[in-house]
Each structure stands twice: as structure tokens, then as C-alpha cells.
Write a protein that holds these residues in place. Structure first.
Motif, PDB file in Angstrom:
ATOM      1  N   ARG A 167       2.611   6.191 -17.575  1.00 59.06           N
ATOM      2  CA  ARG A 167       1.865   4.930 -17.692  1.00 59.06           C
ATOM      3  C   ARG A 167       2.539   3.816 -16.890  1.00 59.06           C
ATOM      4  NH1 ARG A 167       1.856   3.862 -23.400  1.00 59.06           N
ATOM      5  NH2 ARG A 167       2.491   5.983 -23.785  1.00 59.06           N
ATOM      6  N   LEU A 168       3.864   3.787 -16.930  1.00 56.68           N
ATOM      7  CA  LEU A 168       4.595   2.762 -16.191  1.00 56.68           C
ATOM      8  C   LEU A 168       4.400   2.930 -14.683  1.00 56.68           C
ATOM      9  CD1 LEU A 168       6.537   0.361 -16.428  1.00 56.68           C
ATOM     10  CD2 LEU A 168       8.417   1.995 -16.239  1.00 56.68           C
ATOM     11  N   LEU A 169       4.485   4.166 -14.194  1.00 55.07           N
ATOM     12  CA  LEU A 169       4.253   4.411 -12.777  1.00 55.07           C
ATOM     13  C   LEU A 169       2.807   4.095 -12.389  1.00 55.07           C
ATOM     14  CD1 LEU A 169       6.286   7.649 -12.045  1.00 55.07           C
ATOM     15  CD2 LEU A 169       6.721   5.357 -11.185  1.00 55.07           C
ATOM     16  N   SER A 170       1.868   4.407 -13.271  1.00 63.39           N
ATOM     17  CA  SER A 170       0.470   4.088 -13.023  1.00 63.39           C
ATOM     18  C   SER A 170       0.260   2.577 -12.960  1.00 63.39           C
ATOM     19  CB  SER A 170      -0.400   4.704 -14.110  1.00 63.39           C
ATOM     20  OG  SER A 170      -1.745   4.421 -13.877  1.00 63.39           O
ATOM     21  N   PHE A 171       0.935   1.839 -13.846  1.00 61.29           N
ATOM     22  CA  PHE A 171       0.858   0.383 -13.834  1.00 61.29           C
ATOM     23  C   PHE A 171       1.417  -0.174 -12.525  1.00 61.29           C
ATOM     24  CE2 PHE A 171       3.066  -3.660 -14.604  1.00 61.29           C
ATOM     25  CZ  PHE A 171       1.972  -4.469 -14.909  1.00 61.29           C
ATOM     26  N   PHE A 172       2.580   0.328 -12.095  1.00 60.17           N
ATOM     27  CA  PHE A 172       3.170  -0.126 -10.843  1.00 60.17           C
ATOM     28  C   PHE A 172       2.250   0.185  -9.660  1.00 60.17           C
ATOM     29  CE2 PHE A 172       7.749   0.187 -12.574  1.00 60.17           C
ATOM     30  CZ  PHE A 172       7.675  -1.117 -13.045  1.00 60.17           C
ATOM     31  N   ALA A 173       1.665   1.372  -9.655  1.00 59.78           N
ATOM     32  CA  ALA A 173       0.766   1.755  -8.568  1.00 59.78           C
ATOM     33  C   ALA A 173      -0.450   0.828  -8.517  1.00 59.78           C
ATOM     34  CB  ALA A 173       0.321   3.204  -8.738  1.00 59.78           C
ATOM     35  N   GLY A 174      -1.023   0.540  -9.671  1.00 64.23           N
ATOM     36  CA  GLY A 174      -2.172  -0.369  -9.717  1.00 64.23           C
ATOM     37  C   GLY A 174      -1.809  -1.777  -9.289  1.00 64.23           C
ATOM     38  N   THR A 175      -0.648  -2.236  -9.701  1.00 64.83           N
ATOM     39  CA  THR A 175      -0.204  -3.574  -9.323  1.00 64.83           C
ATOM     40  C   THR A 175       0.008  -3.671  -7.816  1.00 64.83           C
ATOM     41  OG1 THR A 175       0.868  -3.846 -11.461  1.00 64.83           O
ATOM     42  CG2 THR A 175       1.558  -5.335  -9.708  1.00 64.83           C
ATOM     43  N   MET A 176       0.631  -2.662  -7.241  1.00 62.23           N
ATOM     44  CA  MET A 176       0.853  -2.672  -5.790  1.00 62.23           C
ATOM     45  C   MET A 176      -0.471  -2.547  -5.025  1.00 62.23           C
ATOM     46  SD  MET A 176       3.986  -3.155  -4.904  1.00 62.23           S
ATOM     47  CE  MET A 176       4.064  -4.377  -6.176  1.00 62.23           C
ATOM     48  N   MET A 177      -1.411  -1.777  -5.581  1.00 67.72           N
ATOM     49  CA  MET A 177      -2.716  -1.653  -4.931  1.00 67.72           C
ATOM     50  C   MET A 177      -3.455  -2.991  -4.957  1.00 67.72           C
ATOM     51  SD  MET A 177      -4.756   0.270  -3.266  1.00 67.72           S
ATOM     52  CE  MET A 177      -4.074   1.873  -3.527  1.00 67.72           C
ATOM     53  N   LEU A 178      -3.398  -3.686  -6.085  1.00 66.26           N
ATOM     54  CA  LEU A 178      -4.032  -5.003  -6.187  1.00 66.26           C
ATOM     55  C   LEU A 178      -3.359  -6.000  -5.245  1.00 66.26           C
ATOM     56  CD1 LEU A 178      -6.114  -6.787  -7.577  1.00 66.26           C
ATOM     57  CD2 LEU A 178      -4.384  -7.312  -9.297  1.00 66.26           C
ATOM     58  N   THR A 179      -2.042  -5.955  -5.174  1.00 62.78           N
ATOM     59  CA  THR A 179      -1.306  -6.833  -4.256  1.00 62.78           C
ATOM     60  C   THR A 179      -1.697  -6.559  -2.809  1.00 62.78           C
ATOM     61  OG1 THR A 179       0.561  -6.915  -5.775  1.00 62.78           O
ATOM     62  CG2 THR A 179       0.999  -7.528  -3.496  1.00 62.78           C
ATOM     63  N   SER A 180      -1.797  -5.300  -2.449  1.00 64.62           N
ATOM     64  CA  SER A 180      -2.166  -4.970  -1.071  1.00 64.62           C
ATOM     65  C   SER A 180      -3.606  -5.385  -0.772  1.00 64.62           C
ATOM     66  CB  SER A 180      -1.958  -3.485  -0.789  1.00 64.62           C
ATOM     67  OG  SER A 180      -2.840  -2.694  -1.538  1.00 64.62           O
ATOM     68  N   ALA A 181      -4.493  -5.302  -1.750  1.00 66.89           N
ATOM     69  CA  ALA A 181      -5.879  -5.723  -1.529  1.00 66.89           C
ATOM     70  C   ALA A 181      -5.971  -7.240  -1.331  1.00 66.89           C
ATOM     71  CB  ALA A 181      -6.758  -5.291  -2.700  1.00 66.89           C
ATOM     72  N   VAL A 182      -5.243  -7.995  -2.142  1.00 65.27           N
ATOM     73  CA  VAL A 182      -5.273  -9.461  -2.017  1.00 65.27           C
ATOM     74  C   VAL A 182      -4.664  -9.897  -0.691  1.00 65.27           C
ATOM     75  CG1 VAL A 182      -4.335 -11.601  -2.983  1.00 65.27           C
ATOM     76  CG2 VAL A 182      -5.331  -9.887  -4.498  1.00 65.27           C
ATOM     77  N   THR A 183      -3.512  -9.340  -0.349  1.00 67.11           N
ATOM     78  CA  THR A 183      -2.896  -9.721   0.925  1.00 67.11           C
ATOM     79  C   THR A 183      -3.697  -9.184   2.113  1.00 67.11           C
ATOM     80  OG1 THR A 183      -1.377  -7.838   0.833  1.00 67.11           O
ATOM     81  CG2 THR A 183      -0.568  -9.956  -0.004  1.00 67.11           C
ATOM     82  N   GLY A 184      -4.398  -8.082   1.924  1.00 72.47           N
ATOM     83  CA  GLY A 184      -5.269  -7.568   2.984  1.00 72.47           C
ATOM     84  C   GLY A 184      -6.428  -8.504   3.262  1.00 72.47           C
ATOM     85  N   LEU A 185      -7.027  -9.042   2.204  1.00 76.35           N
ATOM     86  CA  LEU A 185      -8.098 -10.028   2.394  1.00 76.35           C
ATOM     87  C   LEU A 185      -7.569 -11.285   3.066  1.00 76.35           C
ATOM     88  CD1 LEU A 185     -10.056  -9.659  -0.960  1.00 76.35           C
ATOM     89  CD2 LEU A 185     -10.812  -8.989   1.338  1.00 76.35           C
ATOM     90  N   LEU A 186      -6.378 -11.721   2.656  1.00 73.30           N
ATOM     91  CA  LEU A 186      -5.755 -12.876   3.287  1.00 73.30           C
ATOM     92  C   LEU A 186      -5.458 -12.592   4.755  1.00 73.30           C
ATOM     93  CD1 LEU A 186      -4.610 -15.726   2.954  1.00 73.30           C
ATOM     94  CD2 LEU A 186      -2.462 -14.687   2.234  1.00 73.30           C
ATOM     95  N   CYS A 187      -5.032 -11.378   5.047  1.00 72.30           N
ATOM     96  CA  CYS A 187      -4.747 -10.990   6.428  1.00 72.30           C
ATOM     97  C   CYS A 187      -6.018 -11.016   7.284  1.00 72.30           C
ATOM     98  CB  CYS A 187      -4.115  -9.603   6.465  1.00 72.30           C
ATOM     99  SG  CYS A 187      -3.660  -9.048   8.110  1.00 72.30           S
ATOM    100  N   LEU A 188      -7.126 -10.553   6.726  1.00 72.11           N
ATOM    101  CA  LEU A 188      -8.384 -10.613   7.470  1.00 72.11           C
ATOM    102  C   LEU A 188      -8.783 -12.055   7.767  1.00 72.11           C
ATOM    103  CD1 LEU A 188     -10.525  -7.846   5.738  1.00 72.11           C
ATOM    104  CD2 LEU A 188      -9.635  -7.825   8.063  1.00 72.11           C
ATOM    105  N   ALA A 189      -8.611 -12.945   6.784  1.00 72.04           N
ATOM    106  CA  ALA A 189      -8.928 -14.358   6.998  1.00 72.04           C
ATOM    107  C   ALA A 189      -7.997 -14.973   8.047  1.00 72.04           C
ATOM    108  CB  ALA A 189      -8.824 -15.120   5.681  1.00 72.04           C
ATOM    109  N   LEU A 191       0.835  -1.211   0.000  1.00 76.76           N
ATOM    110  CA  LEU A 191       0.000   0.000   0.000  1.00 76.76           C
ATOM    111  C   LEU A 191       0.866   1.255   0.000  1.00 76.76           C
ATOM    112  CD1 LEU A 191      -2.862   1.147   0.070  1.00 76.76           C
ATOM    113  CD2 LEU A 191      -2.735   1.062   2.553  1.00 76.76           C
ATOM    114  N   LEU A 192       1.922   1.238   0.777  1.00 79.69           N
ATOM    115  CA  LEU A 192       2.831   2.381   0.814  1.00 79.69           C
ATOM    116  C   LEU A 192       3.496   2.604  -0.544  1.00 79.69           C
ATOM    117  CD1 LEU A 192       4.149   4.553   2.623  1.00 79.69           C
ATOM    118  CD2 LEU A 192       5.974   2.916   3.038  1.00 79.69           C
ATOM    119  N   LEU A 193       3.954   1.541  -1.180  1.00 79.58           N
ATOM    120  CA  LEU A 193       4.546   1.672  -2.519  1.00 79.58           C
ATOM    121  C   LEU A 193       3.535   2.184  -3.533  1.00 79.58           C
ATOM    122  CD1 LEU A 193       6.828  -1.469  -2.870  1.00 79.58           C
ATOM    123  CD2 LEU A 193       7.534   0.920  -2.888  1.00 79.58           C
ATOM    124  N   SER A 194       2.313   1.716  -3.421  1.00 86.50           N
ATOM    125  CA  SER A 194       1.268   2.176  -4.336  1.00 86.50           C
ATOM    126  C   SER A 194       1.046   3.680  -4.210  1.00 86.50           C
ATOM    127  CB  SER A 194      -0.029   1.432  -4.046  1.00 86.50           C
ATOM    128  OG  SER A 194      -1.055   1.901  -4.873  1.00 86.50           O
TER     129      SER A 194
END
Length: 128
Positions: free
Chosen positions: A67-89, A46-49
Motif C-alpha cells: 500500500r505504501l509503494l502504491s501510494f508513492f507511485a500514485g503521488t509521483m504519477m500525480l506530480t508528473s501529470a501536474v508538472t507535465g501540464l505546466l511544462c506544456l503551458a 514519472l520514472l519514480l512512479s
């Protein structure tokens, strides 16, 4: 003259008199370590995003770099969302599996950190 002896202060153990190996089964320790790692990965991604979004918007960049920075930001946001859901579980799993519950402050922090990416994605979606 008699010498005075200092009394030894007995220190109480921080958790309990049982050793750590006796306290929890190995599976419980593995789930707890995984839980802690997901908290760290979620916060880091999330911080990297956020950093990538700020770099993209703050500088006058070439369209390709933006565009490259936007892609990296989106990728990090998606990664943080997936790991956040895993963290809640894993938060639920840790509370069910462990004999000794984790401290309330750590649990609240875990829930807060795991919910942040989802809240951020919702705000970004609403702002367009």
C-alpha cells in the motif's frame, strides 16, 4: 629558409554575435529555465512512479508495504501529470516570449515528456 606561418582559423559564433545578456530579456530567461526544470521534474517523477509500481507488483510484500509503494507511485504519477501540464503551458510561453526559438528537438522532447504522464494515467485508468 623562411618559416611558414599557419593561418588562423576564424571560428564562427555558435548562436549569434550578440552576447547572451543582450539576446534575451531576463523574463525570457526565467521562463526558459522554468520550462527546462519542469521537463526534468516531470521525467523524474514519472520514472519514480514506474519504479514504485514495479517494486509493488514484482515482490512478495506485506500488505502495508504494498500500500505504501502504491501510494508513492500514485503521488509521483500525480506530480508528473501536474508538472507535465505546466511544462506544456511553458512550452507555448517560451515560443511566444523568446526572440531566438529553442531547437526543435528540445521542443519535441518537452511535448513528449509532458504528454507521457497523461497517457500513462489514461492507460492505467483503462486497465483498471
Amino acid at each position: 629558409m623562411g618559416q611558414r606561418r599557419k593561418k588562423m582559423v576564424e571560428r564562427q559564433p555558435l548562436l549569434s554575435s550578440r552576447s547572451f545578456g543582450e539576446q534575451e530579456p531576463r523574463a525570457s530567461i526565467a521562463v526558459t529555465v522554468s520550462w527546462m526544470l519542469t521537463i526534468l521534474v516531470t521525467a523524474g517523477a514519472l520514472l519514480l512512479s514506474v519504479v514504485f509500481y514495479w517494486l509493488k507488483d514484482g515482490e512478495q510484500l506485506a500488505p502495508q508495504s504494498a500500500r505504501l509503494l502504491s501510494f508513492f507511485a500514485g503521488t509521483m504519477m500525480l506530480t508528473s501529470a501536474v508538472t507535465g501540464l505546466l511544462c506544456l503551458a511553458l512550452t507555448v510561453a517560451v515560443h511566444r516570449i523568446r526572440r531566438d526559438r529553442p531547437p526543435l528537438a528540445i521542443t519535441v522532447t518537452a511535448v513528449f515528456v509532458s504528454a507521457m504522464p497523461l497517457a500513462t494515467m489514461l492507460l492505467l485508468a483503462l486497465n483498471g
